[in-house]
Write an enzyme that holds these catalytic residues in place. Structure first.
Site, PDB file in Angstrom:
ATOM      1  N   CYS A 132       4.561  13.260  -2.232  1.00  0.00           N
ATOM      2  CA  CYS A 132       5.984  12.791  -2.811  1.00  0.00           C
ATOM      3  C   CYS A 132       6.457  11.570  -1.685  1.00  0.00           C
ATOM      4  O   CYS A 132       6.730  11.972  -0.448  1.00  0.00           O
ATOM      5  CB  CYS A 132       6.863  13.962  -2.652  1.00  0.00           C
ATOM      6  SG  CYS A 132       8.598  13.447  -2.824  1.00  0.00           S
ATOM      7  N   CYS A 135       9.912  11.918  -0.414  1.00  0.00           N
ATOM      8  CA  CYS A 135      10.241  12.957   0.733  1.00  0.00           C
ATOM      9  C   CYS A 135       9.753  12.437   1.851  1.00  0.00           C
ATOM     10  O   CYS A 135      10.269  12.657   3.079  1.00  0.00           O
ATOM     11  CB  CYS A 135       9.690  14.246   0.320  1.00  0.00           C
ATOM     12  SG  CYS A 135       9.587  14.739  -1.609  1.00  0.00           S
ATOM     13  N   ASP A 136       8.539  11.935   1.939  1.00  0.00           N
ATOM     14  CA  ASP A 136       7.555  11.827   3.046  1.00  0.00           C
ATOM     15  C   ASP A 136       7.390  10.374   3.789  1.00  0.00           C
ATOM     16  O   ASP A 136       7.211  10.295   4.785  1.00  0.00           O
ATOM     17  CB  ASP A 136       6.390  12.497   3.306  1.00  0.00           C
ATOM     18  CG  ASP A 136       6.398  14.064   2.614  1.00  0.00           C
ATOM     19  OD1 ASP A 136       7.427  14.662   3.062  1.00  0.00           O
ATOM     20  OD2 ASP A 136       5.548  14.475   2.101  1.00  0.00           O
TER      21      ASP A 136
END
Ligand code: NAP
Length: 300
Positions: A132, A135-136
């Site tokens: 992701c 997200c990261d």
């Protein structure tokens, strides 16, 4: 026990749309969702191919879906469906903490990211291996990273990551991308993206965190090392369909007919979890609408 007309499994674009149509048909409806409302698209930083919204984040788009569904009093409950028992006229949808009795079911349970199953992949999840970018990605500001895959996800996320990191390598197993042409044009024009063609990841290496990968050129069979701090995997999808015994294709996607009926009477499937030519928010929405109308007709 309350008897539902339709239980919808999954609150992504397909499930929420099915819920809106079912509520408007005045069916007793509940949606069961194991994570949060929205499905995989909430992980997309930017959606620009859902008509009516020239550019919107996946999260904001799904907030609007939810708002619209709640306006029709759609009930959305937390729970993970672990089995569906076909008892003829009724189905029993079993979750981790209760059973739902229903006359029909719409499975809109979506799919999750495939893993490559190479050395280092599982070991370094959360320490450099990610599925992701939204997200990261920010953990890799100013660093060099590798995106694996050549589909829409890989190229969309490579473009997103190039705004944050120093350099994005994209390793693809062929010399031609599968992604939409508009995404290809943007990626080829992006000076921070470099393609590594005909290459597969054989191993992800590092001590406490990812430090690099071993790549294999599938044409020359040569191996090479690439120093990167992060590896973002976009090598396709695995359907969330383990809990249902309906007929599936070899990869586990549910087979449906033109009404989106599965091999189990009264059970329909919509969106990414079924065998289909295209997996987009736009197609998931169409599926959700059709599955709900098919369920309504089945209920008579
Ligand atoms: P995908 O379309 O299935 O693409 C997977 C990519 O990974 C392909 O390029 C494939 O190579 C490669 N791959 C598969 N297995 C591999 C392996 N073992 N080793 C190395 N490479 C491997 O999956 P996706 O990109 O995640 O997209 C999933 C669905 O969501 C698609 O329907 C896509 O259109 C949709 N989506 C749409 C958008 C958008 O419209 N903007 C954005 C994201 C996702 P090959 O090409 O050689 O098969």
């Amino acid at each position: 026990m309350e008897i539902y007309d339709v239980v919808i499994v999954g609150a992504g674009p397909a499930g929420i749309t099915a819920g809106i149509y079912a509520k408007r048909a005045r069916l007793e409806t509940v949606v069961i969702e194991k994570l949060g409302v929205g499905g995989q698209i909430v992980l997309s930083d930017s959606v620009e191919n859902y008509p009516g919204f020239p550019e919107i984040s996946g999260y904001d788009l799904m907030q609007k879906f939810e708002e619209q569904a709640r306006a029709f009093d759609l009930e959305i409950e937390d729970g993970e469906v672990i089995a569906i028992r076909d008892e003829g006229e009724y189905k029993l949808v079993k979750t981790d903490d209760r059973d739902y009795k229903t006359r029909s079911v719409i499975i809109a349970s979506g799919a999750k990211s495939s893993h490559l199953d190479v050395k280092g992949e599982e070991e370094f999840i959360g320490r450099g291996v990610s599925f992701c970018a939204t997200c990261d990605g920010f953990f890799f500001r100013g660093k060099d990273i590798l995106v694996v895959g050549g589909g829409n996800s890989a190229i969309t996320e490579a473009l997103f990551l190039s705004k944050i990191v120093n350099k994005v390598y994209v390793a693809h197993r062929r010399s031609e991308l599968r992604a939409a042409k508009i995404l290809q044009e943007r990626a080829f024009a992006d000076p921070k993206i470099e393609f590594v063609w005909n290459s597969v990841v054989e191993e992800i290496t590092g001590k406490d965190a990812v430090e690099g990968v071993v790549l294999r050129d599938v044409v020359t069979e040569e191996r090479s090392k690439l120093a990167v701090s992060g590896v973002f995997m976009y090598v396709g999808l695995v359907p969330n369909t383990e809990f249902i015994d309906a007929e599936k294709d070899g990869a586990g996607f549910i087979l449906t007919d033109e009404r989106l009926a599965t091999s189990i009477p009264g059970v329909f499937a919509a969106g990414d979890c079924r065998t289909t030519q295209l997996r987009q928010v736009a197609t998931a929405v169409g599926d959700g609408a059709l599955a709900a109308v098919s369920a309504e007709r089945y209920l008579g």
